[in-house]
Design a protein around this motif. Structure first.
Motif, PDB file in Angstrom:
ATOM      1  N   PRO A 197      -7.742  -5.178  18.032  1.00  0.00           N
ATOM      2  CA  PRO A 197      -8.671  -4.667  17.009  1.00  0.00           C
ATOM      3  C   PRO A 197      -8.644  -3.154  16.875  1.00  0.00           C
ATOM      4  O   PRO A 197      -8.800  -2.619  15.770  1.00  0.00           O
ATOM      5  CB  PRO A 197     -10.042  -5.161  17.511  1.00  0.00           C
ATOM      6  CG  PRO A 197      -9.727  -6.394  18.284  1.00  0.00           C
ATOM      7  CD  PRO A 197      -8.428  -6.112  18.956  1.00  0.00           C
ATOM      8  N   THR A 201      -7.531  -0.712  13.327  1.00  0.00           N
ATOM      9  CA  THR A 201      -8.278   0.371  12.679  1.00  0.00           C
ATOM     10  C   THR A 201      -7.362   1.470  12.163  1.00  0.00           C
ATOM     11  O   THR A 201      -7.778   2.284  11.342  1.00  0.00           O
ATOM     12  CB  THR A 201      -9.299   0.983  13.667  1.00  0.00           C
ATOM     13  OG1 THR A 201      -8.593   1.554  14.783  1.00  0.00           O
ATOM     14  CG2 THR A 201     -10.272  -0.060  14.167  1.00  0.00           C
ATOM     15  N   LEU A 205      -6.651  -0.364   4.767  1.00  0.00           N
ATOM     16  CA  LEU A 205      -7.464  -1.565   4.516  1.00  0.00           C
ATOM     17  C   LEU A 205      -7.632  -2.380   5.806  1.00  0.00           C
ATOM     18  O   LEU A 205      -7.222  -3.532   5.892  1.00  0.00           O
ATOM     19  CB  LEU A 205      -6.825  -2.429   3.421  1.00  0.00           C
ATOM     20  CG  LEU A 205      -6.639  -1.761   2.056  1.00  0.00           C
ATOM     21  CD1 LEU A 205      -5.901  -2.685   1.101  1.00  0.00           C
ATOM     22  CD2 LEU A 205      -7.994  -1.361   1.479  1.00  0.00           C
ATOM     23  N   PRO A 206      -8.213  -1.789   6.855  1.00  0.00           N
ATOM     24  CA  PRO A 206      -8.307  -2.467   8.146  1.00  0.00           C
ATOM     25  C   PRO A 206      -9.095  -3.774   8.104  1.00  0.00           C
ATOM     26  O   PRO A 206      -8.866  -4.664   8.920  1.00  0.00           O
ATOM     27  CB  PRO A 206      -9.003  -1.432   9.037  1.00  0.00           C
ATOM     28  CG  PRO A 206      -9.734  -0.534   8.099  1.00  0.00           C
ATOM     29  CD  PRO A 206      -8.886  -0.469   6.876  1.00  0.00           C
ATOM     30  N   GLN A 207     -10.037  -3.887   7.153  1.00  0.00           N
ATOM     31  CA  GLN A 207     -10.825  -5.121   7.077  1.00  0.00           C
ATOM     32  C   GLN A 207      -9.928  -6.336   6.789  1.00  0.00           C
ATOM     33  O   GLN A 207     -10.094  -7.412   7.371  1.00  0.00           O
ATOM     34  CB  GLN A 207     -11.908  -5.006   5.992  1.00  0.00           C
ATOM     35  CG  GLN A 207     -12.974  -3.967   6.284  1.00  0.00           C
ATOM     36  CD  GLN A 207     -12.560  -2.567   5.902  1.00  0.00           C
ATOM     37  OE1 GLN A 207     -11.443  -2.351   5.422  1.00  0.00           O
ATOM     38  NE2 GLN A 207     -13.465  -1.613   6.095  1.00  0.00           N
ATOM     39  N   ILE A 208      -8.963  -6.136   5.883  1.00  0.00           N
ATOM     40  CA  ILE A 208      -8.047  -7.237   5.548  1.00  0.00           C
ATOM     41  C   ILE A 208      -7.175  -7.577   6.762  1.00  0.00           C
ATOM     42  O   ILE A 208      -6.964  -8.754   7.092  1.00  0.00           O
ATOM     43  CB  ILE A 208      -7.173  -6.854   4.333  1.00  0.00           C
ATOM     44  CG1 ILE A 208      -8.056  -6.659   3.098  1.00  0.00           C
ATOM     45  CG2 ILE A 208      -6.113  -7.933   4.086  1.00  0.00           C
ATOM     46  CD1 ILE A 208      -7.290  -6.212   1.874  1.00  0.00           C
ATOM     47  N   TRP A 209      -6.682  -6.527   7.423  1.00  0.00           N
ATOM     48  CA  TRP A 209      -5.843  -6.771   8.596  1.00  0.00           C
ATOM     49  C   TRP A 209      -6.641  -7.439   9.718  1.00  0.00           C
ATOM     50  O   TRP A 209      -6.098  -8.252  10.477  1.00  0.00           O
ATOM     51  CB  TRP A 209      -5.259  -5.444   9.089  1.00  0.00           C
ATOM     52  CG  TRP A 209      -4.102  -4.991   8.264  1.00  0.00           C
ATOM     53  CD1 TRP A 209      -4.091  -4.026   7.304  1.00  0.00           C
ATOM     54  CD2 TRP A 209      -2.773  -5.510   8.309  1.00  0.00           C
ATOM     55  NE1 TRP A 209      -2.846  -3.898   6.748  1.00  0.00           N
ATOM     56  CE2 TRP A 209      -2.013  -4.804   7.356  1.00  0.00           C
ATOM     57  CE3 TRP A 209      -2.146  -6.508   9.052  1.00  0.00           C
ATOM     58  CZ2 TRP A 209      -0.667  -5.053   7.125  1.00  0.00           C
ATOM     59  CZ3 TRP A 209      -0.798  -6.759   8.832  1.00  0.00           C
ATOM     60  CH2 TRP A 209      -0.077  -6.039   7.883  1.00  0.00           C
ATOM     61  N   ALA A 210      -7.911  -7.108   9.824  1.00  0.00           N
ATOM     62  CA  ALA A 210      -8.742  -7.732  10.856  1.00  0.00           C
ATOM     63  C   ALA A 210      -8.881  -9.225  10.613  1.00  0.00           C
ATOM     64  O   ALA A 210      -8.797 -10.039  11.548  1.00  0.00           O
ATOM     65  CB  ALA A 210     -10.126  -7.073  10.887  1.00  0.00           C
ATOM     66  N   VAL A 211      -9.074  -9.597   9.348  1.00  0.00           N
ATOM     67  CA  VAL A 211      -9.166 -11.023   9.018  1.00  0.00           C
ATOM     68  C   VAL A 211      -7.861 -11.731   9.352  1.00  0.00           C
ATOM     69  O   VAL A 211      -7.842 -12.809   9.969  1.00  0.00           O
ATOM     70  CB  VAL A 211      -9.527 -11.200   7.523  1.00  0.00           C
ATOM     71  CG1 VAL A 211      -9.429 -12.671   7.132  1.00  0.00           C
ATOM     72  CG2 VAL A 211     -10.932 -10.674   7.247  1.00  0.00           C
TER      73      VAL A 211
END
Length: 467
Positions: A197, A201, A205-211
């Motif tokens: 995680p 960061t 677009l870290p949110q997409i990569w986190a998903v």
């Protein structure tokens, strides 16, 4: 910082690790502080169980298709994360820390014990899944090549995954100013949840990569649980072929519900402590003991001579010397040594700075014993129901069943004649396991006038043996 244990300590940790422990896990003060159930994770668990249920409906037919996604996707994401981590300072220091050998550790028995446990996690021997998948192969499938290839690939990916994680840890160390060996204090399975995680960061677009990351992280977990559940289903289906064996969906549903119920405590605030306890005991000594038992059964009871004969019937050549010697001598000796050493070098489980209470360790030892009970009880039941003196019962049970024979019709005749013509002794078996001589080799058909009288349908097998 509160350490979740009996006292208050200031433990240096990254913000990501703190977020993981106290926001994601909502970790309690200890295993006896159950806390509340996390209903969000309970719903996730329901979803996972439904996916596993769907994956197992058609057994190997549906599992095989899922494997293409669950095996390839994590590799692709790991490569992307690794490439991105290399663009930041500290990544090379982390990788150097990972690959730099400390030869003093070779004399540390605990390192060898942990390495053995990790090998069983990674490769999956003695868990039942490999035997289950192998049983679906065609008779002439090159199982030796597949075993070597899958082992090499698993080791290579494990090393690469470690390289990726430590490159990220190197970046964390550089940014936080904390030494590499102090960056992550929780250890264990938390390492990946903390390192990856943090790496995400650094992506746009870290949110997409986190998903994407957590979806890919979920896939191997579903993969593993699917592999663990299928052998259980196969056992019930083969023991009761006329009843349960014809009702796969009801059986699958019952097993799924039972596993879900047993997993509910893991979504509590003390779930991580429970998971660590089960992982520490149930997936260590019992698996090593089962592996020792399997190596002895295959090499000395069923026999390396019979294994080599079966190998030749399938692939046209005898069992490789290294496999023969390893399964008969090296594997049981090394694993027995590791079991004994691990008991003497036993350390109670910990999670970060939290030390488990005595009663929890006692429960853990029960987890270690429970997987062995079915083996002991089955042996006792079979000995009790057999006929003759105690010695005669054991001798009878150590012989292959009359119903045991190749699945390929064209070699059944050869198999039966070889089994009837072969006279085994302990001395002959030991000599074969050591040298590869004195087994079935001289009994294989070598000419049309051989005493085994090979039927015309087996002429192709005959030609392969001569070749």
């Amino acid at each position: 910082m509160f350490n979740g244990g009996n006292d208050t300590l200031h433990v240096p940790m990254s913000s990501v690790e703190e977020f993981w422990n106290y926001k994601i896990l909502e970790i309690s003060s200890g295993i006896d502080d159950i806390g509340r159930l996390n209903w969000k994770y309970l719903l996730y668990k329901v979803a996972c169980q439904v996916i596993i249920w769907l994956a197992l409906i058609k057994s190997i037919q549906s599992i095989g298709k899922i494997m293409y996604v669950t095996a390839i996707a994590p590799v692709v994401l790991s490569v992307i994360i690794w490439i991105r981590a290399l663009t930041f300072p500290g990544a090379t220091s982390g990788m150097a820390y990972f690959i730099t050998p400390d030869f003093n550790q070779l004399a540390n028995l605990e390192v060898w014990i942990e390495a053995a446990f990790m090998a069983f996690y990674t490769l999956g021997p003695a868990w039942g899944g490999l035997a289950m998948y192998g049983s679906h192969n065609k008779f002439s499938a090159n199982c030796f090549r597949d075993a070597v290839f899958s082992t090499v690939m698993a080791v290579c990916y494990g090393l690469f995954n470690g390289l990726v994680i430590f490159s990220v840890i190197g970046v964390l160390s550089y940014e936080s100013g904390v030494p590499l060996d102090k960056v992550v204090t929780s250890g264990g399975f938390s390492l990946g949840f903390v390192a990856y995680p943090q790496a995400i960061t650094f992506f746009p677009l870290p949110q997409i990569w986190a998903v994407l990351f957590f979806i890919v992280l979920l896939l191997p977990g579903l993969d593993s649980q699917t592999i663990m559940m299928e052998p259980v289903l196969c056992v019930f289906e083969e023991i009761f072929p006329k009843t349960i064996g014809k009702k796969r969906i009801p059986l699958l549903t019952v097993v799924t519900v039972i596993t879900f119920i047993f997993g509910i405590p893991l979504v509590s605030q003390a779930g991580v402590y429970m998971f660590q306890l089960v992982d520490w005991y149930a997936a260590t000594w019992s698996i090593l003991l089962i592996a020792v038992a399997e190596s002895i059964v295959f090499a000395w009871i069923y026999g390396g001579d019979r294994l080599s004969r079966d190998f030749k019937l399938m692939l046209g050549r005898p069992l490789p010397a290294f496999v023969r010697v390893s399964s008969a001598f090296i594997t049981p000796a090394v694993l027995t040594g590791l079991v004994v050493t691990s008991i003497f070098k036993y350390k109670p489980p910990t999670y970060g700075t939290y030390v488990y209470p005595d009663y929890a360790r006692s429960i853990g030892w029960c987890f270690a014993i429970i997987p062995l009970l079915p083996i002991v009880l089955t042996i006792a039941w079979m000995v009790r129901n057999n006929k003759g003196s105690l010695k005669e019962r054991f001798v009878s049970l150590m012989k292959p069943s009359v119903e045991w024979e190749p699945a390929e019709d064209t070699v059944k005749h050869v198999y039966r004649n070889l089994e009837q013509s072969y006279q085994r002794s302990v001395k002959r078996l030991a000599m074969f396991n050591l040298t590869g001589r004195g087994g079935f080799d001289k009994l294989f058909p070598e000419s049309e006038g051989d005493k085994l009288e090979i039927k015309p349908i087996n002429r192709n097998i005959h030609a392969e043996f001569n070749a």
